[in-house]
Motif scaffolding. Structure first.
Motif, PDB file in Angstrom:
ATOM      1  N   ARG A 199       7.268   4.936 -31.299  1.00 38.77           N
ATOM      2  CA  ARG A 199       6.934   5.297 -29.928  1.00 38.77           C
ATOM      3  C   ARG A 199       7.905   4.668 -28.936  1.00 38.77           C
ATOM      4  O   ARG A 199       8.072   5.160 -27.835  1.00 38.77           O
ATOM      5  CB  ARG A 199       5.496   4.922 -29.599  1.00 38.77           C
ATOM      6  N   HIS A 200       8.543   3.580 -29.342  1.00 40.86           N
ATOM      7  CA  HIS A 200       9.514   2.961 -28.449  1.00 40.86           C
ATOM      8  C   HIS A 200      10.723   3.878 -28.255  1.00 40.86           C
ATOM      9  O   HIS A 200      11.191   4.091 -27.135  1.00 40.86           O
ATOM     10  CB  HIS A 200       9.969   1.615 -29.004  1.00 40.86           C
ATOM     11  N   GLU A 201      11.207   4.411 -29.360  1.00 43.04           N
ATOM     12  CA  GLU A 201      12.340   5.340 -29.268  1.00 43.04           C
ATOM     13  C   GLU A 201      11.933   6.580 -28.487  1.00 43.04           C
ATOM     14  O   GLU A 201      12.740   7.157 -27.756  1.00 43.04           O
ATOM     15  CB  GLU A 201      12.804   5.737 -30.676  1.00 43.04           C
ATOM     16  N   LEU A 202      10.684   6.964 -28.657  1.00 40.67           N
ATOM     17  CA  LEU A 202      10.176   8.127 -27.932  1.00 40.67           C
ATOM     18  C   LEU A 202      10.227   7.879 -26.418  1.00 40.67           C
ATOM     19  O   LEU A 202      10.658   8.741 -25.642  1.00 40.67           O
ATOM     20  CB  LEU A 202       8.740   8.409 -28.369  1.00 40.67           C
ATOM     21  N   THR A 203       9.799   6.711 -26.021  1.00 37.58           N
ATOM     22  CA  THR A 203       9.840   6.350 -24.604  1.00 37.58           C
ATOM     23  C   THR A 203      11.273   6.407 -24.088  1.00 37.58           C
ATOM     24  O   THR A 203      11.558   6.966 -23.034  1.00 37.58           O
ATOM     25  CB  THR A 203       9.277   4.926 -24.412  1.00 37.58           C
ATOM     26  N   HIS A 204      12.178   5.835 -24.857  1.00 38.27           N
ATOM     27  CA  HIS A 204      13.579   5.828 -24.481  1.00 38.27           C
ATOM     28  C   HIS A 204      14.107   7.263 -24.348  1.00 38.27           C
ATOM     29  O   HIS A 204      14.779   7.617 -23.379  1.00 38.27           O
ATOM     30  CB  HIS A 204      14.375   5.066 -25.538  1.00 38.27           C
ATOM     31  N   TRP A 205      13.758   8.097 -25.324  1.00 41.73           N
ATOM     32  CA  TRP A 205      14.197   9.496 -25.355  1.00 41.73           C
ATOM     33  C   TRP A 205      13.721  10.225 -24.107  1.00 41.73           C
ATOM     34  O   TRP A 205      14.483  10.943 -23.455  1.00 41.73           O
ATOM     35  CB  TRP A 205      13.630  10.146 -26.620  1.00 41.73           C
ATOM     36  N   ALA A 206      12.461  10.026 -23.767  1.00 46.15           N
ATOM     37  CA  ALA A 206      11.874  10.721 -22.625  1.00 46.15           C
ATOM     38  C   ALA A 206      12.517  10.260 -21.317  1.00 46.15           C
ATOM     39  O   ALA A 206      12.784  11.063 -20.427  1.00 46.15           O
ATOM     40  CB  ALA A 206      10.364  10.488 -22.587  1.00 46.15           C
ATOM     41  N   HIS A 207      12.794   8.970 -21.226  1.00 42.92           N
ATOM     42  CA  HIS A 207      13.414   8.458 -20.008  1.00 42.92           C
ATOM     43  C   HIS A 207      14.816   9.021 -19.838  1.00 42.92           C
ATOM     44  O   HIS A 207      15.231   9.355 -18.724  1.00 42.92           O
ATOM     45  CB  HIS A 207      13.465   6.924 -20.045  1.00 42.92           C
ATOM     46  N   GLU A 208      15.540   9.112 -20.931  1.00 40.96           N
ATOM     47  CA  GLU A 208      16.899   9.662 -20.879  1.00 40.96           C
ATOM     48  C   GLU A 208      16.891  11.073 -20.316  1.00 40.96           C
ATOM     49  O   GLU A 208      17.818  11.491 -19.634  1.00 40.96           O
ATOM     50  CB  GLU A 208      17.501   9.700 -22.282  1.00 40.96           C
ATOM     51  N   ARG A 209      15.868  11.838 -20.643  1.00 43.07           N
ATOM     52  CA  ARG A 209      15.796  13.242 -20.221  1.00 43.07           C
ATOM     53  C   ARG A 209      14.976  13.425 -18.964  1.00 43.07           C
ATOM     54  O   ARG A 209      14.649  14.554 -18.609  1.00 43.07           O
ATOM     55  CB  ARG A 209      15.232  14.088 -21.364  1.00 43.07           C
ATOM     56  N   ARG A 210      14.589  12.322 -18.344  1.00 44.86           N
ATOM     57  CA  ARG A 210      13.857  12.397 -17.070  1.00 44.86           C
ATOM     58  C   ARG A 210      12.600  13.247 -17.192  1.00 44.86           C
ATOM     59  O   ARG A 210      12.365  14.128 -16.376  1.00 44.86           O
ATOM     60  CB  ARG A 210      14.739  12.975 -15.971  1.00 44.86           C
ATOM     61  N   LEU A 211      11.817  12.992 -18.212  1.00 44.91           N
ATOM     62  CA  LEU A 211      10.625  13.805 -18.439  1.00 44.91           C
ATOM     63  C   LEU A 211       9.379  13.152 -17.854  1.00 44.91           C
ATOM     64  O   LEU A 211       8.271  13.447 -18.280  1.00 44.91           O
ATOM     65  CB  LEU A 211      10.416  14.033 -19.936  1.00 44.91           C
ATOM     66  N   LEU A 212       9.536  12.263 -16.906  1.00 45.99           N
ATOM     67  CA  LEU A 212       8.356  11.571 -16.394  1.00 45.99           C
ATOM     68  C   LEU A 212       8.057  12.040 -14.966  1.00 45.99           C
ATOM     69  O   LEU A 212       6.930  12.098 -14.571  1.00 45.99           O
ATOM     70  CB  LEU A 212       8.586  10.069 -16.419  1.00 45.99           C
TER      71      LEU A 212
END
Lengths: 212, 212
Positions: A199-212
């Motif tokens: 889930r940590h990598e998932l968080t990183h992945w989502a932040h990179e793609r500005r999905l928040l």
DNA sequence: GGATCCCTCGGGGATGCCCCCGAGGACGCC
DNA sequence: GGCGTCCTCGGGGGCATCCCCGAGGGATCC
């Protein structure tokens, strides 16, 4: 006849810089610093080119582009941004921008870019041109979105957003009114599809793609 | 005699905007778009005020400030940024800036701010003034650092950085050549001192404070 | 020599995370 | 009706995270 340009940027200083840079080359027919006013004024004044800052408050530059093109898709947009992140470029071009330049551009080059877009051509900063070509080559028209994100089901994207925001599995389950086991299933599927392992990598992945 | 101003910003358009905005009010004695050149030229020309973009490539605006003040701490800096995040403000002020304004400021206000800083006073955008006062009230002079971060031991900060970067407890233990149990002890102490409850919140906390 | 930190570790336990397996119901497509 | 996809959920297990407890060694200060 001089090219008629409309300016959209929430920073007065930047608008002043652009005015100064373009004053001899084009005619500035209007300015706006927020989304709704920009849409209304652009539709009223019908400029040859709209020079648009990507990072506007109140929906971003995309909202302006979408609002104008919903009425008149013929008005060309040239996106102007401090960012040269691939996501930003893709998003703007898919939304209908005819060009994308960064604010590091000089006055003369900016004037050229504006005239080029007004003439119906497309303009990209050298650092972005190669990337844009790569992104659109071999893609059937109509394809949108990130291919990896595309592979996720709606429910999986929903879970992804919550997990990336720091929710525990239990919290996600409560939020979505399903059991923890269901959340586990979705997270598992997301991790597998995105080839991640925690889930940590998932968080990183989502932040990179500005999905928040 | 007119105030002598030096401009540091990597965006030509923004420099042009500032030039246009300040042309009638002050004298621009030089410009730079990257760190090393900025330091050298500022030390050579000794402006009354340096107008500095926070987000420069190659070390950021802080590198320019530090480089100049290492030789001559008397040259005042006015930070200019698109951000009004508390972290950015704190960092710049602690580094020695005499003011902080965002690029949403108008030309007349910017000219006033420049003259104010040149006169030895301090300037902050209204939205930031209250925050800055809060941050520095009740702090004994000479105190630096975040009080919460201050409460951590050196080892705890080291562990904090690795955890925030996504390392597992085991990875941290390997990296620091200690047992997993020791890592647990440190993490536990960090969470307690910062009043957090999970490593996710810890990651968020560290990112907010740019501790990576 | 104490008192006080800091760093180092261990046992044990509760809970969270991530995976394996299987399975039923709903929906749309052919 | 069959087939596939999606959403739902369970059992069970391995490992990670976070807490409790205690404890020894080293450094510093008085």
């Amino acid at each position: 006849m001089r090219t008629r340009v409309f300016l959209v940027d929430d920073h007065e200083l930047i608008r002043a810089g652009i005015r100064a840079a373009l004053a001899d080359a084009v005619e500035i027919v209007g300015e706006a610093d927020e989304v709704d006013a920009a849409i209304a004024m652009i539709l009223e004044r019908r400029p040859d080119v709209v020079l648009l800052d990507v990072h506007l408050p109140g929906g971003g530059g995309r909202a302006v582009l979408a609002g104008v093109h919903a009425v008149d898709p013929a008005i060309p947009f040239l996106a102007l941004s401090v960012s040269d992140a691939p996501e930003d470029v893709i998003a703007l071009v898919r939304a209908g921008a005819r060009g994308y330049v960064t604010k590091t551009i000089g006055a003369a080059d900016l004037a050229d870019a504006v005239r080029t877009v007004a003439g119906g051509d497309v303009v990209f900063s050298p650092r972005l041109a190669g990337f844009v070509l790569d992104a659109f080559r071999n893609l059937p028209p109509g394809t949108s979105e990130d291919p990896e994100l595309e592979s996720l089901t709606p429910r999986e994207r929903q879970v992804l957003r919550l997990i990336a925001r720091g929710y525990s599995y239990r919290d996600v389950g409560t939020e979505l009114s399903v059991s923890v086991k269901t959340v586990e299933s979705h997270v598992s599927a997301v991790l597998r599809k995105l080839q991640l392992s925690s889930r940590h990598e998932l968080t990183h992945w989502a932040h990179e793609r500005r999905l928040l």
